[in-house]
Motif scaffolding. Structure first.
Motif, PDB file in Angstrom:
ATOM      1  N   LEU A 154       5.612  51.788  32.234  1.00  0.00           N
ATOM      2  CA  LEU A 154       4.675  52.816  32.741  1.00  0.00           C
ATOM      3  C   LEU A 154       4.849  53.215  34.307  1.00  0.00           C
ATOM      4  O   LEU A 154       4.760  54.307  34.562  1.00  0.00           O
ATOM      5  N   GLN A 157       7.474  55.351  34.349  1.00  0.00           N
ATOM      6  CA  GLN A 157       7.427  56.460  33.396  1.00  0.00           C
ATOM      7  C   GLN A 157       8.543  56.658  32.675  1.00  0.00           C
ATOM      8  O   GLN A 157       9.206  57.736  32.617  1.00  0.00           O
ATOM      9  N   LYS A 175      -2.576  57.635  34.570  1.00  0.00           N
ATOM     10  CA  LYS A 175      -1.578  56.598  34.827  1.00  0.00           C
ATOM     11  C   LYS A 175      -2.376  55.455  35.615  1.00  0.00           C
ATOM     12  O   LYS A 175      -2.379  54.261  35.178  1.00  0.00           O
TER      13      LYS A 175
END
Length: 214
Positions: A154, A157, A175
């Motif tokens: 994450l 990404q 996010k």
């Protein structure tokens, strides 16, 4: 919520388009009054031969051998792979609760229904949109190898399948919330705690009867 960083897990494939929230968690389970226990009824009518209902003993129901969640190869998967328009239908947040409580941390599909997509972030699930050809290639890998392991990065990404890397987009605010493990209410309280406390003090001075015990 638990802070979200990097997830490494195998995939459970749900190779169907337009999977609606009534399939993810059937309507009869809306009668439950808690926010726990929904994972046992995830994809209930697709997992079991017999009809289900709140309070039923699932151990006495017959599993459908051809459904992915019942396949030993996919047991314990933290990533669910789906086709386009996943999570369509009613806006029930319970569907996301069921996915999270079964153990899903990441959803990958070409597209998601808007309300369902937002509910995922509120409950610590990362929904990732990848192109239809890329998603098809991942389904092909599952069929070919029987098991597909992915790394979900994450912070950067990225979806990493061995040496192949797929980048994905995500709203920066969402996010950040996932990385910190906070929801919208926690975000507001964190930003405006002093102002909220000051408002409560002023309100008590102007309307002291509100604090009177009854």
């Amino acid at each position: 919520m638990e802070p979200f960083g990097e997830v490494f897990s195998h995939v459970v494939p749900i190779d169907r388009t337009n999977v609606d929230t009534d399939a993810i968690l059937p309507k009869q389970y809306m009668a439950l009054t808690t926010r726990t226990g929904f994972g046992d009824f995830l994809f209930d009518s697709w997992r079991y031969e017999e009809a289900g209902a709140p309070g039923i003993d699932n151990s006495k129901r017959t599993l459908k051998a051809d459904f992915a969640l019942n396949d030993p190869r996919y047991r314990g998967a933290g990533i669910l792979l789906a086709r386009q328009n996943f999570g369509c239908g009613s806006s029930r947040e319970h569907a996301v609760w069921a996915l999270a409580q079964w153990g899903v941390r990441v959803l990958i599909a070409p597209s998601f229904a808007d309300i369902f997509y937002g509910n995922c972030f509120k409950n610590g699930i990362l929904p990732i949109c990848l192109s239809a050809p890329v998603v098809s290639s991942l389904f092909d890998a599952v069929r070919r190898d029987g098991r597909l392991e992915l790394t979900i990065d994450l912070p950067n990404q990225k979806v990493i399948a061995q040496t192949v890397v797929h980048e994905f987009d995500i709203d920066p605010a969402r996010k950040r919330a996932l990385l910190l493990g906070i929801d919208e209410i926690s975000e507001i309280l964190g930003k405006h705690q002093d102002a909220l406390q000051d408002f409560e003090r002023r309100r008590m001075r102007l309307e002291p009867w509100l604090a009177t015990e009854r």
